[in-house]
Design a protein around this motif. Structure first.
Motif, mmCIF file in Angstrom:
data_model
loop_
_atom_site.group_PDB
_atom_site.id
_atom_site.type_symbol
_atom_site.label_atom_id
_atom_site.label_comp_id
_atom_site.label_asym_id
_atom_site.label_seq_id
_atom_site.Cartn_x
_atom_site.Cartn_y
_atom_site.Cartn_z
ATOM 1 N N UNK F 228 0.821 -1.419 -0.175
ATOM 2 C CA UNK F 228 -0.069 0.032 0.026
ATOM 3 C C UNK F 228 0.764 1.290 -0.028
ATOM 4 N N UNK F 229 1.898 1.382 0.627
ATOM 5 C CA UNK F 229 2.669 2.616 0.959
ATOM 6 C C UNK F 229 3.664 2.906 -0.271
ATOM 7 N N UNK F 230 3.571 4.055 -0.318
ATOM 8 C CA UNK F 230 4.584 4.726 -1.461
ATOM 9 C C UNK F 230 6.119 4.719 -0.941
ATOM 10 N N UNK F 231 6.926 4.832 -1.698
ATOM 11 C CA UNK F 231 8.317 4.930 -1.314
ATOM 12 C C UNK F 231 8.595 6.376 -0.638
ATOM 13 N N UNK F 232 9.395 6.261 0.278
ATOM 14 C CA UNK F 232 9.738 7.391 0.779
ATOM 15 C C UNK F 232 10.890 8.394 -0.080
ATOM 16 N N UNK F 233 10.417 9.393 -0.472
ATOM 17 C CA UNK F 233 11.101 10.235 -1.431
ATOM 18 C C UNK F 233 12.616 10.418 -0.932
ATOM 19 N N UNK F 234 12.884 10.566 0.296
ATOM 20 C CA UNK F 234 14.000 11.012 0.759
ATOM 21 C C UNK F 234 15.249 9.841 0.611
ATOM 22 N N UNK F 235 14.581 8.723 0.312
ATOM 23 C CA UNK F 235 15.648 7.670 0.324
ATOM 24 C C UNK F 235 15.415 6.595 -0.869
ATOM 25 N N UNK F 236 14.571 7.107 -1.936
ATOM 26 C CA UNK F 236 14.516 6.442 -3.047
ATOM 27 C C UNK F 236 15.600 6.069 -4.174
ATOM 28 N N UNK F 237 16.196 7.368 -4.595
ATOM 29 C CA UNK F 237 16.600 7.472 -5.750
ATOM 30 C C UNK F 237 18.253 7.227 -5.458
ATOM 31 N N UNK F 238 18.855 7.085 -4.073
ATOM 32 C CA UNK F 238 20.113 6.977 -4.035
ATOM 33 C C UNK F 238 20.622 5.392 -4.280
ATOM 34 N N UNK F 286 12.363 18.504 0.691
ATOM 35 C CA UNK F 286 11.724 17.480 0.681
ATOM 36 C C UNK F 286 10.147 17.238 1.321
ATOM 37 N N UNK F 287 9.849 18.610 2.009
ATOM 38 C CA UNK F 287 8.585 18.666 2.489
ATOM 39 C C UNK F 287 7.479 18.353 1.851
ATOM 40 N N UNK F 288 7.669 18.955 0.410
ATOM 41 C CA UNK F 288 6.356 18.685 -0.590
ATOM 42 C C UNK F 288 6.567 17.470 -0.965
ATOM 43 N N UNK F 289 7.335 16.603 -1.238
ATOM 44 C CA UNK F 289 7.230 15.203 -1.689
ATOM 45 C C UNK F 289 6.711 14.284 -0.620
ATOM 46 N N UNK F 290 7.168 14.784 0.728
ATOM 47 C CA UNK F 290 6.831 13.984 1.735
ATOM 48 C C UNK F 290 5.343 14.230 2.163
ATOM 49 N N UNK F 291 4.666 15.496 1.916
ATOM 50 C CA UNK F 291 3.526 15.732 2.170
ATOM 51 C C UNK F 291 2.532 14.845 1.083
ATOM 52 N N UNK F 295 -0.254 11.915 1.621
ATOM 53 C CA UNK F 295 -1.548 12.029 0.962
ATOM 54 C C UNK F 295 -1.800 10.769 0.216
ATOM 55 N N UNK F 296 -0.897 10.288 -0.577
ATOM 56 C CA UNK F 296 -1.040 9.312 -1.451
ATOM 57 C C UNK F 296 -1.354 7.798 -0.560
ATOM 58 N N UNK F 297 -0.484 7.835 0.511
ATOM 59 C CA UNK F 297 -0.821 6.779 1.289
ATOM 60 C C UNK F 297 -2.271 6.798 1.900
ATOM 61 N N UNK F 298 -2.643 7.673 2.411
ATOM 62 C CA UNK F 298 -3.673 7.666 2.892
ATOM 63 C C UNK F 298 -4.920 7.139 1.761
ATOM 64 N N UNK F 299 -4.963 7.603 0.537
ATOM 65 C CA UNK F 299 -5.598 7.608 -0.484
ATOM 66 C C UNK F 299 -5.597 5.887 -0.620
#
Lengths: 327, 327, 327, 327, 327, 327
Positions: F228-238, F286-291, F295-299
């Motif tokens: 269900x949960x999206x990836x955390x944008x802070x740690x995804x790309x590295x 990172x605030x915006x991507x985290x928000x 939101x996506x996680x809740x949906x």
């Protein structure tokens, strides 16, 4: 002088090297033996970090000679998973704070007895540890252990490594998917914001690894069917109706994606099977596809076996290449 | 400028770091699947490198806060054992050279069939691999696998970690002894001089680790009995004669070394046992030793539990200490 | 006449003989299924009495011909451990009093249902048994079982027996240390004075056995390194610095006790390793120590192998020596 | 004076006592590692002596209070099985004569190398041991080990003990049957007359134990159905035809022996099942049999639960009864 | 026309066919994760439906050629056990209603946190699932799993299949007895009337299968001793007194039922054993019985081996007989 | 009248139904115990038919309510895998022809003794069976067994079922890939044309199932990341450079396919990690991507949890829907 030392030290590492700082700054707000026990799934469980590390590590050996680029990737991800294993272990250990100290107070069991008699505060750490996992207080001495949340010792049958990257990488896609889901489930069982951060990091790294393995698999062409041999055209397309009223969907009707063929839904398997003497009598028009398959099999066999054979050294085999250090 | 980069790079590593060069220059003169199978004992066997690495790694977590010096030692030796695991794996892989390439030649089984019919040269690599270990040719694709020489998957029940260094270090002395012996046995089954060198290196490192663990154990005083509690003076000295004609030796007569007491050989256990109602009736003169024991237990409990408790942080726990890099 | 009978009866036993009285008068004040479950660790757990008994029993077979004195000791201690296994089992069974009787009342589940609905007294024995270990009420019928506190069946991979007393006795020192610690932990979880007595007895016997094995090991000289082969002088002394800032101590500096050599701390392993092509290039002055080692290896091989060979009978082998009974 | 000692010594034994002479005079004509490996099945295998000994030993604990006569029988047979375990172990050890001595000759691998290169005499003992079981030469040091012929460690999941003699004794009948068959199979693989004698003895004892367990089961009445509850009359008699053309026999037609009822062969299960809404709608005439069953269940529950409860002591429980020795 | 289709469809099934309706109309009144966990014993436990199904299925292969009637019975009962496995799995799944849905609400852990902090209603389904079995919420996602109530994965060592119906059928009698008892125990732990019905059905079917296997065993004559070889007359009748004061009963005195012989109670085993040199010296009058046994063995060998050999096809083996469908 | 019967019989099956004819007409030209042993991998091995059948069967329970279409697919493929299990078992049994008959000839071991002494024809079936797998002649009686080619009993830890189709279907893609590869390997080790046909059929069915599972996975959107949960944008790309000189490729540079982001190759991880205090200090952007992620996680949580919850019945749960049969 010091410069030379620095340069040497720069390479000062043999195979595995350990640094005391963790890849992620694991923190824990307060002890919680029950969550420590759940988290064991990612330390010594079937979908945990040890399973992942050992799977990629094992696969890497076979990949080294013919596929040095994939070897690098497998070894690097294995190394990162060992680091994650340490993060998980460190978190479990911090969640068990207080247990070992209490056990060392061996001469005094008054506190525990209050627990056993139901007279102690419920947040008593020994009570929580005992309830979560009896081995925490009797066997591991309040420490982490390579077993899962139900005490099953980690077992190498969790590791899949089969000497073919088109198979191994698919095993890895599945492993990363399961590991991601387990972290997702675990996140529901703690409201410690520090642990949430750690789990979010670890969960996301599984997603990253998934995409890395996926890209690596796509860089091998063709990669389907996995292995070398093509599918037998006589048996490929049939979907057998093995119960009444099967729901139809893209998995039993329409195109078989990427194979230029359609699913054939066998509504009445017995007629086919009996009329063909258990599928052994086949229509004549299978001769051409069978010949095509045989030709393709030989070609693929040649390509794939030469790929491996050419990469293997003649004579004495040596794993590393030592370069002289001209200082 | 370059210097700064060097200094950074010098620390350029997170937790576990991998270098492609092996700690020991593992080489192999020629493939030998049978020896590859024997060598699996040290890859995925009960006394092998994975067992050692995971044992010290697991023990290290609990040791970190109260015994940072022993934590360093355990983590360093664990890290070296992971490196040895790679050396063993690399050697096995080189000993299986040719198997994977032959399996990739999937369309042609003529060579193998000659083997199966007993018509092939005996040195055929697939024949040897099949005989040594059927999974080499069906499951691992000619690669290494974390199982022992009889196919048992490595299992974490091989790992002993009990939250007390006077116990854990003794477990390690036993583990190193067994590992040393297995290398000694293995050396008899190959005459490849390169492998002999590698095994001599690995065998000797077990001896070195033994002496390191022994020195570490001696640096903890008192370290006997292991754990916290003293022996019960009522039951310590007796050696029961449980068969006729037992040979006498220093293990059942004379001084109990380091305990300032003698063995009491109970020639006729039943008299003692029945006269004491199953050892529950004890002579009066046990009162003093029992009181001494109780006092000692309380003292040791206080020392040992405070040692752990004082080392544990209050409030939020954090595993690593990140220092800012002021470059 | 009667005397003769007595003398005969005196020997009236074949191999293992069982007496209904326990070695220690095990008693239990009141049922306690939770402690019963913890105590399973010493019945069917990795460090328990069955593990000890089977380890010494298995080792004894190989020891019999060349070391009849050690065979006696191993068999006697194995026999005592079987007796301890019975004491532990008897205690668990008494702790589960009431469970079997309640299960036999199969037609009436009203009492249990009160438990399941949370309406029953908390001290209900079935409730406690169910909570402690679901198999107590579904599988074992309120009886003891050779599994550990988390239901893992006892497994012979807990047993170490390697055909060399310098190794086996060290395995035993570790086993006794762990068993002692587990009893120490267990004692914290009951305040039943009878059980305390029993556990104090059992814990202390592990200490006694430890000292017996230690004395037996010392009676073998030389006993280090374990096995036959000496350490390779090229690789023995180095301690590799595998992480930054390793704490120094007697385990990585100063004398290697009993080996007449010092630890060499390799601050910068990569220079050594690369300059020696992965440790394969060694200084000339190793020739002499290597020759010494080779000589020593041959001598020890001769001594040790003859020790065994001479003890083995020629021709038909017979385990026991039957003496005629001339009455 | 001496007489008194003799009388005491006569009882000089605690719980388990060991005598060096075997119950059967096990002898071996010549080493045979391959047969040694097969024989491991009866040492550490699923149907072997350890499995039998531990099964009866475990069952005995629960039987002691309510059924002291069956407790005696179970303990005595368990004790005999431990003796048989020793006979099997002794035989395996004798079959491996020469292996340990050769391994101790660690500095010299010339002989083995001849084997590995196919140049040695085929009867070379190391060659045979290596071929039969790689662990014989690498792990067990030429000794016996509690694993089966394929190296699987003995596992307590082989043990069935369920707290009800009508079940446990049936488990034992099955265990003895399997053990007997395995000895029968083993006898085909050796022509050593001494081993034949030993195996014939061991095989026959399984038959004797079978008859003992059978007699014990018959002495409990009623003993069917096992446990307490009667069969549900609604579901007892049906035999469902689950494939076409099922052969008919006394197992699906005619009388159900001892139950005063007949098998009902359901030729067309679906009609019954759908017409009864998945068997939940039952004919009215089931009311009486159901009421009878309920009554019987209550009666049996009362009898069986009281049998256990009355046998259990009030207050403090004590396993043994120590009698004073009036000398 | 339609008739023909019907007739075809009638046979429209290949080997295993699945129907969505269960054999028994399994229903559940309300979720109950704790009982779900207990019920796992009959899904993935040692005495459960999978164990039964796989045991009879495995035995059937060997029985097919020589005993086609028993093959039918074994396959039919195996098939019914697979159906029972589905009934048990369906019941467990229904007992876990709500868990998966809650886990899918991955972004919100507020409810669970109330549980973890002890502030939630006790009937919270996640709380119950977590307490009953941590893997329900972390690994299985609220679903059934082929493990037992303590998380041990189902293991094929539960399966006994030994290639002899007089043994296999006895294994089955024991298996059915244990399975029946486990259902009896389980019934005490739920008061859901629907589940009671289901368990009563399943328990009773074990009784039915018991009687079927018993009838099948009786239809084979002689069936004792199991296997081919007769008991050795020298060792059959003795019952050894291995402890003092053994209670006498029909299992150690009087007739050995069905063998036309009596038990011989050896009060003083050592005299017998030592006087016979470990039972190897036997009285002369054993010659005749031994000769009789040898003759019987040969006869039975001939009968039994021919039974199998004659049933096996010459030349190419084919499992099924395909009949042409002349419609 | 007969018509009615026919219609009834047409549905005459409960849950699992068995037909004696195999799905594929398995034949065998001649016995071959060695190949029989290899083939055990697909009967009782980790990638075999039992593993596949049990995996899909177990997954199906959780899928039934929310995804009845996928339930149908999973159950149908599980059913087909049970049929394949029978085909594999039948083939193994035919490959062992002669072994059971020879074992039944229990009184005569002359033939085997010729084998053991090396005097028998090499093609002796008992010799081949003994060499291939010692349990064939001692335990299974020449029959099939649910273990792998090295005797490891099948274990349910091979089964992955995690309550989420986006994960389970990926597990299945990996399982089918491995099973396909194992059949490919097996085909090299027999030249029996009948077995080749059978293996080609079985191998191809794995390919078909792969495509079915792939299509089913694609029919679920979105299906990545699994769960269900999206990836955390802070740690995804590295992608961390964890060894020197890592080869670059599409798995560590360029676009992350389908995620609209690029890989960020961290050449110097330590700077990042230390400067961010172990990744815990993140840039503001990172605030915006985290928000967005939150939101996506809740949906997704809402969608996914409702999907399951709505499909679950209120009140009493019933698995099957029985329709009345109005005949």
């Amino acid at each position: 002088m010091r410069l030379v030392v620095l340069i040497h030290t720069l390479k000062n590492q043999i195979m595995f090297h350990h640094v005391k700082d963790l890849q992620f700054n694991a923190r824990v707000s307060r002890p919680d033996p029950r969550f420590a026990n759940l988290l064991l799934e990612q330390f010594g469980g079937e979908n945990g970090e040890l399973a992942a590390a050992m799977q990629y590590f094992t696969q890497a050996f076979g990949a080294k000679a013919p596929h040095p680029d994939k070897y690098d990737m497998l070894m690097d991800i294995a190394t990162e998973e060992f680091s994650h294993l340490e993060i998980v272990g460190a978190t479990i250990q911090m969640l068990l704070k207080g247990v070992n100290g209490e056990l060392k107070n061996a001469a005094d069991s008054s506190e525990i007895m209050q627990v056993m008699n139901g007279k102690a505060a419920k947040e008593n750490i020994i009570h929580e540890a005992l309830t979560a996992n009896p081995q925490f207080v009797v066997i591991t001495g309040g420490g982490v252990t390579p077993r899962n949340s139900q005490g099953i010792p980690w077992c190498a049958s969790y590791v899949n490594s089969n000497g073919d990257l088109t198979v191994d990488l698919r095993s890895n896609l599945a492993s990363e998917s399961r590991a991601k889901l387990v972290y997702e489930h675990l996140m529901k069982f703690t409201d410690d914001p520090y642990i949430h951060e750690t789990l979010s990091f670890l969960m996301t790294r599984e997603v990253t690894h998934y995409k890395m393995f996926e890209a690596a698999l796509e860089s091998i062409q063709p990669n389907f069917p996995p292995g070398v041999l093509a599918a037998d055209p006589r048996y490929l397309q049939q979907v057998y109706n093995l119960s009444e009223g099967t729901v139809r969907g893209p998995w039993n009707e329409g195109e078989i994606k990427g194979m230029d063929k359609d699913f054939i839904y066998v509504e009445d398997p017995i007629t086919t099977i009996r009329q063909t003497e258990g599928l052994t009598e086949q229509p004549k028009d299978m001769e051409k596809p069978l010949a095509d398959k045989e030709k393709l099999d030989k070609e693929m066999s040649k390509v794939k076996s030469e790929e491996v054979r050419k990469a293997e050294p003649k004579g004495v085999a040596q794993w590393s290449t030592y370069e002289s250090i001209g200082v």
